[in-house]
Design a protein around this motif. Structure first.
Motif, PDB file in Angstrom:
ATOM      1  N   PRO A  52       0.802  -1.231   0.000  1.00 40.41           N
ATOM      2  CA  PRO A  52       0.000   0.000   0.000  1.00 40.41           C
ATOM      3  C   PRO A  52       0.830   1.274   0.000  1.00 40.41           C
ATOM      4  O   PRO A  52       0.389   2.307  -0.494  1.00 40.41           O
ATOM      5  N   GLY A  53       2.057   1.233   0.519  1.00 33.89           N
ATOM      6  CA  GLY A  53       2.897   2.432   0.531  1.00 33.89           C
ATOM      7  C   GLY A  53       3.856   2.516  -0.643  1.00 33.89           C
ATOM      8  O   GLY A  53       4.639   3.463  -0.748  1.00 33.89           O
ATOM      9  N   ASN A  54       3.811   1.541  -1.557  1.00 29.41           N
ATOM     10  CA  ASN A  54       4.763   1.524  -2.664  1.00 29.41           C
ATOM     11  C   ASN A  54       4.386   2.583  -3.697  1.00 29.41           C
ATOM     12  O   ASN A  54       3.221   2.730  -4.054  1.00 29.41           O
ATOM     13  N   ARG A  55       5.413   3.313  -4.164  1.00 33.80           N
ATOM     14  CA  ARG A  55       5.148   4.438  -5.070  1.00 33.80           C
ATOM     15  C   ARG A  55       5.476   4.145  -6.527  1.00 33.80           C
ATOM     16  O   ARG A  55       5.483   5.040  -7.355  1.00 33.80           O
ATOM     17  N   PHE A  56       5.746   2.871  -6.855  1.00 39.20           N
ATOM     18  CA  PHE A  56       6.113   2.532  -8.232  1.00 39.20           C
ATOM     19  C   PHE A  56       5.030   2.923  -9.226  1.00 39.20           C
ATOM     20  O   PHE A  56       5.293   3.599 -10.228  1.00 39.20           O
ATOM     21  N   TRP A  57       3.794   2.492  -8.987  1.00 39.49           N
ATOM     22  CA  TRP A  57       2.721   2.716  -9.964  1.00 39.49           C
ATOM     23  C   TRP A  57       2.395   4.194 -10.130  1.00 39.49           C
ATOM     24  O   TRP A  57       2.271   4.667 -11.273  1.00 39.49           O
ATOM     25  N   PRO A  58       2.287   4.990  -9.038  1.00 36.51           N
ATOM     26  CA  PRO A  58       2.076   6.431  -9.232  1.00 36.51           C
ATOM     27  C   PRO A  58       3.241   7.101  -9.968  1.00 36.51           C
ATOM     28  O   PRO A  58       3.027   7.961 -10.832  1.00 36.51           O
ATOM     29  N   ALA A  59       4.484   6.711  -9.648  1.00 36.01           N
ATOM     30  CA  ALA A  59       5.635   7.326 -10.323  1.00 36.01           C
ATOM     31  C   ALA A  59       5.648   6.967 -11.806  1.00 36.01           C
ATOM     32  O   ALA A  59       5.965   7.797 -12.665  1.00 36.01           O
ATOM     33  N   LEU A  60       5.287   5.727 -12.119  1.00 35.72           N
ATOM     34  CA  LEU A  60       5.241   5.283 -13.513  1.00 35.72           C
ATOM     35  C   LEU A  60       4.234   6.118 -14.301  1.00 35.72           C
ATOM     36  O   LEU A  60       4.519   6.582 -15.419  1.00 35.72           O
ATOM     37  N   HIS A  61       3.067   6.327 -13.722  1.00 34.25           N
ATOM     38  CA  HIS A  61       2.025   7.111 -14.403  1.00 34.25           C
ATOM     39  C   HIS A  61       2.396   8.587 -14.499  1.00 34.25           C
ATOM     40  O   HIS A  61       2.343   9.184 -15.580  1.00 34.25           O
ATOM     41  N   ARG A  62       2.790   9.174 -13.384  1.00 33.20           N
ATOM     42  CA  ARG A  62       3.046  10.619 -13.367  1.00 33.20           C
ATOM     43  C   ARG A  62       4.261  11.005 -14.206  1.00 33.20           C
ATOM     44  O   ARG A  62       4.375  12.146 -14.648  1.00 33.20           O
ATOM     45  N   SER A  63       5.139  10.038 -14.489  1.00 36.81           N
ATOM     46  CA  SER A  63       6.306  10.327 -15.330  1.00 36.81           C
ATOM     47  C   SER A  63       5.990  10.152 -16.816  1.00 36.81           C
ATOM     48  O   SER A  63       6.838  10.440 -17.664  1.00 36.81           O
ATOM     49  N   GLY A  64       4.792   9.673 -17.146  1.00 30.29           N
ATOM     50  CA  GLY A  64       4.396   9.553 -18.545  1.00 30.29           C
ATOM     51  C   GLY A  64       4.612   8.178 -19.165  1.00 30.29           C
ATOM     52  O   GLY A  64       4.390   8.003 -20.366  1.00 30.29           O
ATOM     53  N   PHE A  65       5.021   7.189 -18.380  1.00 31.53           N
ATOM     54  CA  PHE A  65       5.174   5.841 -18.940  1.00 31.53           C
ATOM     55  C   PHE A  65       3.819   5.212 -19.264  1.00 31.53           C
ATOM     56  O   PHE A  65       3.711   4.417 -20.196  1.00 31.53           O
ATOM     57  N   THR A  66       2.790   5.519 -18.473  1.00 32.50           N
ATOM     58  CA  THR A  66       1.442   4.997 -18.724  1.00 32.50           C
ATOM     59  C   THR A  66       0.467   6.165 -18.793  1.00 32.50           C
ATOM     60  O   THR A  66       0.684   7.199 -18.154  1.00 32.50           O
ATOM     61  N   ASP A  67      -0.610   5.984 -19.559  1.00 36.49           N
ATOM     62  CA  ASP A  67      -1.573   7.078 -19.738  1.00 36.49           C
ATOM     63  C   ASP A  67      -2.580   7.179 -18.609  1.00 36.49           C
ATOM     64  O   ASP A  67      -3.359   8.127 -18.549  1.00 36.49           O
ATOM     65  N   ARG A  68      -2.593   6.195 -17.722  1.00 39.41           N
ATOM     66  CA  ARG A  68      -3.440   6.262 -16.530  1.00 39.41           C
ATOM     67  C   ARG A  68      -2.738   5.506 -15.412  1.00 39.41           C
ATOM     68  O   ARG A  68      -1.787   4.761 -15.655  1.00 39.41           O
ATOM     69  N   LEU A  69      -3.224   5.697 -14.191  1.00 36.74           N
ATOM     70  CA  LEU A  69      -2.644   5.024 -13.031  1.00 36.74           C
ATOM     71  C   LEU A  69      -3.121   3.577 -13.025  1.00 36.74           C
ATOM     72  O   LEU A  69      -4.313   3.313 -12.854  1.00 36.74           O
ATOM     73  N   LEU A  70      -2.196   2.647 -13.261  1.00 34.55           N
ATOM     74  CA  LEU A  70      -2.530   1.225 -13.219  1.00 34.55           C
ATOM     75  C   LEU A  70      -2.466   0.727 -11.782  1.00 34.55           C
ATOM     76  O   LEU A  70      -1.690   1.225 -10.969  1.00 34.55           O
ATOM     77  N   THR A  71      -3.259  -0.281 -11.483  1.00 32.87           N
ATOM     78  CA  THR A  71      -3.153  -0.958 -10.194  1.00 32.87           C
ATOM     79  C   THR A  71      -2.179  -2.119 -10.351  1.00 32.87           C
ATOM     80  O   THR A  71      -1.950  -2.587 -11.477  1.00 32.87           O
ATOM     81  N   PRO A  72      -1.619  -2.619  -9.264  1.00 25.53           N
ATOM     82  CA  PRO A  72      -0.743  -3.783  -9.383  1.00 25.53           C
ATOM     83  C   PRO A  72      -1.409  -4.964 -10.098  1.00 25.53           C
ATOM     84  O   PRO A  72      -0.752  -5.690 -10.847  1.00 25.53           O
ATOM     85  N   ALA A  73      -2.724  -5.138  -9.909  1.00 18.37           N
ATOM     86  CA  ALA A  73      -3.438  -6.245 -10.554  1.00 18.37           C
ATOM     87  C   ALA A  73      -3.483  -6.093 -12.076  1.00 18.37           C
ATOM     88  O   ALA A  73      -3.749  -7.064 -12.785  1.00 18.37           O
TER      89      ALA A  73
END
Length: 197
Positions: A52-73
């Motif tokens: 729950p505290g991991n920032r990988f997915w928000p950082a991936l999205h906010r840096s432009g790698f993905t067009d939306r915030l993905l969930t780990p699933a």
């Protein structure tokens, strides 16, 4: 929203292995992200960077790698972006400091073979201390590395775990953005080269 694992489920996840997110053979990766090893939350859920505290997915999205915030699933959706995920060490632990230097070095050898097989443009290792140990680079710092790993350029990212309090999400996003811009520039160069043939 997936239900949170119980304490018993987290404890049962110790030493569990979760599957890498890798494309079919012959499909090129832009960036292969490499964590240190799965935490208990990831082991219980079967998904990378799932705590729950991991920032990988928000950082991936906010840096432009993905067009939306993905969930780990939704981790397999990374493949459509030319991205993949693996770990230096497959074994699940509560904390990365439970790993031995030998495990990290063995993980470095396994990662080298994986990079040779999948040939990503960039290997992005999330955790500078683990990278130093795994590859015998005691002076390595966050950012692009002077030495490639086989066919891949190497970029060391901060560990996105919530336990890494020295890095705010904003600083992580800035480093992920630098990597994304470098990967985009590589894509542009590769496109120009194939167009010029």
């Amino acid at each position: 929203m997936a239900k949170r694992p119980t304490r018993a489920e987290l404890e049962a996840a110790r030493s569990r292995v979760i599957q890498d997110v890798l494309p079919a053979d012959g499909t090129r990766l832009r960036v292969l992200f490499c964590g240190i090893n799965p935490g208990l939350y990831s082991g219980a859920s079967g998904h990378h960077f799932a705590g729950p505290g991991n920032r990988f997915w928000p950082a991936l999205h906010r840096s432009g790698f993905t067009d939306r915030l993905l969930t780990p699933a939704e981790q397999t959706e990374l493949l459509s972006h030319g991205l993949g995920i693996t770990n230096l060490v497959a074994r699940t632990t509560a904390r990365a400091d439970e790993l031995t230097p030998q495990e990290l070095r063995e993980g470095g050898r396994r990662l080298t073979a994986l990079v040779e097989r999948y040939r990503p443009r960039y290997l992005a290792v999330a955790g500078v201390t683990a990278y130093r140990t795994a590859f015998g680079r005691p002076k390595a710092r966050i950012g692009p590395q002077p030495e490639p790993l086989g066919p891949a350029k190497v970029w060391v990212l901060p560990n996105p775990s919530g336990l890494n309090a020295g890095w705010t999400l904003e600083r992580m996003v800035a480093e992920f953005t630098r990597l994304r811009e470098a990967a985009d520039a590589e894509d542009d160069r590769a496109g120009r080269t194939s167009a010029g043939r």
